[in-house]
Scaffold this active site. Structure first.
Site, PDB file in Angstrom:
ATOM      1  N   ILE A 414       0.775  -1.223  -0.063  1.00  0.00           N
ATOM      2  CA  ILE A 414      -0.037   0.084  -0.102  1.00  0.00           C
ATOM      3  C   ILE A 414       0.843   1.147  -0.178  1.00  0.00           C
ATOM      4  CG2 ILE A 414      -1.634   1.488   1.354  1.00  0.00           C
ATOM      5  CD1 ILE A 414      -2.862  -1.205   2.355  1.00  0.00           C
ATOM      6  N   SER A 544      -6.173  -0.502  10.745  1.00  0.00           N
ATOM      7  CA  SER A 544      -6.861  -1.729  10.325  1.00  0.00           C
ATOM      8  C   SER A 544      -8.071  -1.921  10.688  1.00  0.00           C
ATOM      9  CB  SER A 544      -5.526  -2.799  10.599  1.00  0.00           C
ATOM     10  OG  SER A 544      -6.508  -4.101  10.507  1.00  0.00           O
ATOM     11  N   TYR A 557      -1.490  -8.028  16.802  1.00  0.00           N
ATOM     12  CA  TYR A 557      -1.519  -6.971  15.869  1.00  0.00           C
ATOM     13  C   TYR A 557      -2.781  -6.198  16.059  1.00  0.00           C
ATOM     14  CZ  TYR A 557      -2.058  -5.323  10.902  1.00  0.00           C
ATOM     15  OH  TYR A 557      -2.202  -4.231  10.091  1.00  0.00           O
ATOM     16  N   LYS A 561      -3.144  -1.904  16.726  1.00  0.00           N
ATOM     17  CA  LYS A 561      -4.156  -1.051  15.816  1.00  0.00           C
ATOM     18  C   LYS A 561      -4.924  -0.387  16.927  1.00  0.00           C
ATOM     19  CE  LYS A 561      -1.756  -1.857  12.067  1.00  0.00           C
ATOM     20  NZ  LYS A 561      -0.961  -0.669  11.489  1.00  0.00           N
TER      21      LYS A 561
END
Length: 683
Positions: A414, A544, A557, A561
């Site tokens: 990205i 995310s 993870y 976030k």
């Protein structure tokens, strides 16, 4: 007919008035307050381990659990205070049967493992039934930019890394016995932006993300999780020799005893999340949950005032923050005759309406409603982003052209596509990543008004520490004749292969947080003062979908976030009136080469392309959105459910959690609809 309508309307208004009055007096969410008091037999003889038990909420929890006949293990760093608490307990197993287990959550996995083994051996090896994660580190309140690297590391080490490590060491014992319950003392700051508490808020958001994911993975094996989010509590838990003295009554602080009572109710009744607070904090939690646009707008308005209140040691939770020092305008009271003219004799109540015409109108309106609803459902089924984002036009070139855009993680995925699209829109680019060769490749492929010749490459490792990041910020400030950074795109992130919440290592937790959270926050607080001097700047944070919902297989993870969301929403609330903007982007599964060793094309689910994700990210940034969601179904649906119907959203994720972890282990799709259909019992 008219009288029936009037009667129904009156009943509705009376019910609404009753709800408003009850809400104004409430000290917890409606679900929590609807539960009955805890019965002694629900807790008696259960083993309850409480961290942070030497004072404040932990101490009062110990007293109330003891009074209910629980067997207690009390932990804290202060042995003398634990002895004092133990001597004051009264109950079936207190004080003689109470076990004291000194514990420091920041001491590392080896020490925590020893503590778990001792706890499991207590009471003839009965094992821990309730693990109350109450210990926390909270520094004196300050601006999001005034934290130090040491402060960041200490807060996350105690509040997150230590808590997660203790959990994954204890959970296997619970699993062998077929069950256990984690009660996590989070905070209202883990649900709403908290100006003056940015780092603390980030740590509590991280806990929410990890433990909701843990529950989704392990509920089917008997592991329960209750996340408790208290607002301001009248407690002596504040650190330091002389804690700030606020007027607890005017600030609507809750008593520690009531907070502990509601916490035990939430745990015993198996609630997944509970909010405990008086107004106006309880209202803020409801508004941010169910009307986030309004909630963030209000908190952005009061953020600056709250910081001023922190600095002047004044109350930071009162209604006055909504109005500042200005006097509220008093609306003129209209005379009764202006609302109900004398000429009105309520004749409308006596006039009859033709039944057939009335039915035709009702049916027509119903058909229009169903047609609109059907159209929205079809549009939603095909959507690749939230409705607010998709309602905006294309990226605004005038907001990008000749602006300086700094992108981290720009060497691939990205980040690379964002660089190409920003270049096409005429931006001046600074590209950062660890891989210089890949950055050179990306630069060579750029086409635009200032590309590739005027593109600057700035190698960067977010885990390199404050000194190295400071040097990078200083270099960035000199590029383009000292023009300064207009957009800081935080895209760099570290994600390990999907695995169970208990399968991570202490090193893995620390590494993920060091890059995704600590490094990103440090870079932000070093760059933001430069933006403030110029009176403008925009942080675009690539979060995310895992930062909005439980993410089975991605617990750590997800926690990182959630932490970023908490910190940057708070940063915006503090600084938006000084020209600093923040856009948080939450993508779901994206077709990208970012995941090492995995070709995303092998998965059956439809993924948003990197190009489309980058395009929508720039749309969100240039249109000044505070938050944007980018994903196809079913992830987009889950984000909407967890936001606006959290009970259903969490229930759904708890159902699919085991299947998702198994799918990830088999390298299969972890995002498809099949996770709902193919329910399999784990052996």
């Amino acid at each position: 007919m008219e009288m029936v309508l009037v009667a129904l309307l009156s009943i509705f208004l009376a019910a609404m008035a009753g709800l408003v009055v009850n809400f104004a007096k409430a000290d917890g969410d409606f679900t929590l307050l609807s539960k009955p008091p805890v019965k002694r037999e629900q807790v008696e003889d259960k083993v309850v381990w409480i961290t942070g038990a030497s004072r404040g909420i932990g101490e009062v929890l110990a007293r109330q659990f003891a009074a209910l006949g629980a067997k207690l293990i009390l932990s804290s760093r202060n042995l003398a205070e634990l002895e004092r608490v133990k001597s004051q307990l009264v109950g079936k197993h207190a004080p003689e049967g109470v076990v004291i287990l000194p514990l420091d959550l920041s001491t590392g996995e080896k020490c925590l493992k020893g503590a778990v083994e001792k706890a499991e051996a207590c009471f003839s090896g009965a094992g821990v039934d309730f693990m109350i994660h109450n210990a926390a580190s909270e520094r004196p309140k300050s601006s999001a930019l005034e934290v130090t690297e040491e402060h960041l590391q200490a807060t996350f080490s105690a509040n997150v890394v230590g808590t997660v490590t203790l959990t994954r060491l204890l959970a296997p014992y619970m699993l062998r016995r077929g069950g256990g319950h984690f009660v996590v003392m989070s905070s209202a700051a883990g649900k709403v932006p908290a100006p003056g508490q940015a780092v603390y808020s980030a740590s509590k958001c991280a806990l929410n993300g990890y433990f909701h994911t843990l529950r989704s993975e392990l509920l089917h094996k008997g592991i329960k999780v209750t996340v408790v989010c208290p607002g301001p509590i009248d407690t002596s838990r504040y650190s330091g020799p002389s804690p700030p003295k606020y007027d607890a009554e005017s600030e609507n602080h809750m008593s520690t005893e009531r907070c502990a009572q509601l916490t035990i109710i939430a745990a015993v009744h198996g609630l997944k999340e509970a909010w405990i607070s008086k107004q106006p904090v309880l209202l803020a939690m409801y508004v941010v949950q169910y009307m986030p646009t309004v909630g963030y707008w209000i908190l952005d308005k009061i953020g600056g005032r709250r910081l001023e209140a922190v600095e002047s040691k004044e109350g930071i939770y009162g209604w006055r923050l909504l109005f500042g020092e200005k006097k509220k305008k008093i609306l003129p009271v209209l005379p009764a005759r202006s609302l109900f003219p004398a000429s009105s004799n309520s004749s409308w109540l006596r006039e009859s309406v033709e039944r057939k015409r009335e039915m035709v109108v009702v049916v027509a309106l119903l058909l229009v409603f169903l047609a609109v609803l059907g159209g929205l459902l079809v549009k939603f089924a095909r959507a690749d982003g939230d409705f607010t984002l998709l309602s905006k036009g294309p990226p605004r070139r005038e907001e990008i052209e000749d602006k300086v855009v700094w992108i981290t993680g720009a060497s691939r995925g990205i980040g690379e596509i964002l660089a190409k699209q920003f270049a096409n829109l005429g931006a001046r680019l600074i590209l950062s990543a660890r891989n210089v060769a890949e950055l050179e490749r990306v630069k060579a492929e750029l086409i635009g008004k200032h590309a590739p010749h005027e593109v600057e490459i700035l190698p960067l490792d977010l885990a390199s520490g404050e000194e190295s990041l400071g040097e990078a910020v200083n270099k960035a400030a000199t590029f383009f004749n000292g023009a300064g950074v207009d957009y800081m795109v935080h895209n760099a992130a570290y994600e390990r292969p999907k695995t169970g919440a208990l399968d991570v290592t202490e090193e893995g937790v620390q590494t993920t947080f060091r890059i995704n959270v600590l490094g990103t926050i440090t870079l932000t607080r070093l760059l933001a003062p430069v933006m403030l001097k110029r009176g403008k700047g925009h942080f675009v944070v690539m979060s995310s979908a895992a930062g909005k919902t439980p993410a089975p297989g991605q617990a750590v993870y997800s926690a990182t976030k959630h932490a970023l969301n908490g910190y940057f929403h708070t940063l915006r609330s503090e600084l938006c009136q000084k020209g600093i903007k923040v856009t948080i982007v939450c993508p779901g599964p994206i077709e990208t080469s970012k995941v090492l060793g995995v070709s995303t094309s092998q998965h059956s689910e439809k993924r948003v392309s990197s190009e489309r994700c980058a395009e929508l990210t720039i749309v969100a940034a240039t249109h000044g959105l505070k938050e944007a969601w980018i994903s196809y179904q079913p992830v987009l649906l889950v984000m909407y459910l967890v936001q606006y119907m959290p009970t259903i959203g969490y229930w759904l994720m708890d159902k699919v959690g085991p299947n998702r972890v198994e799918a990830a282990a088999r390298k299969e799709s972890a995002y498809s609809w099949s996770l709902l259909r193919d329910q399999k019992k784990s052996t």
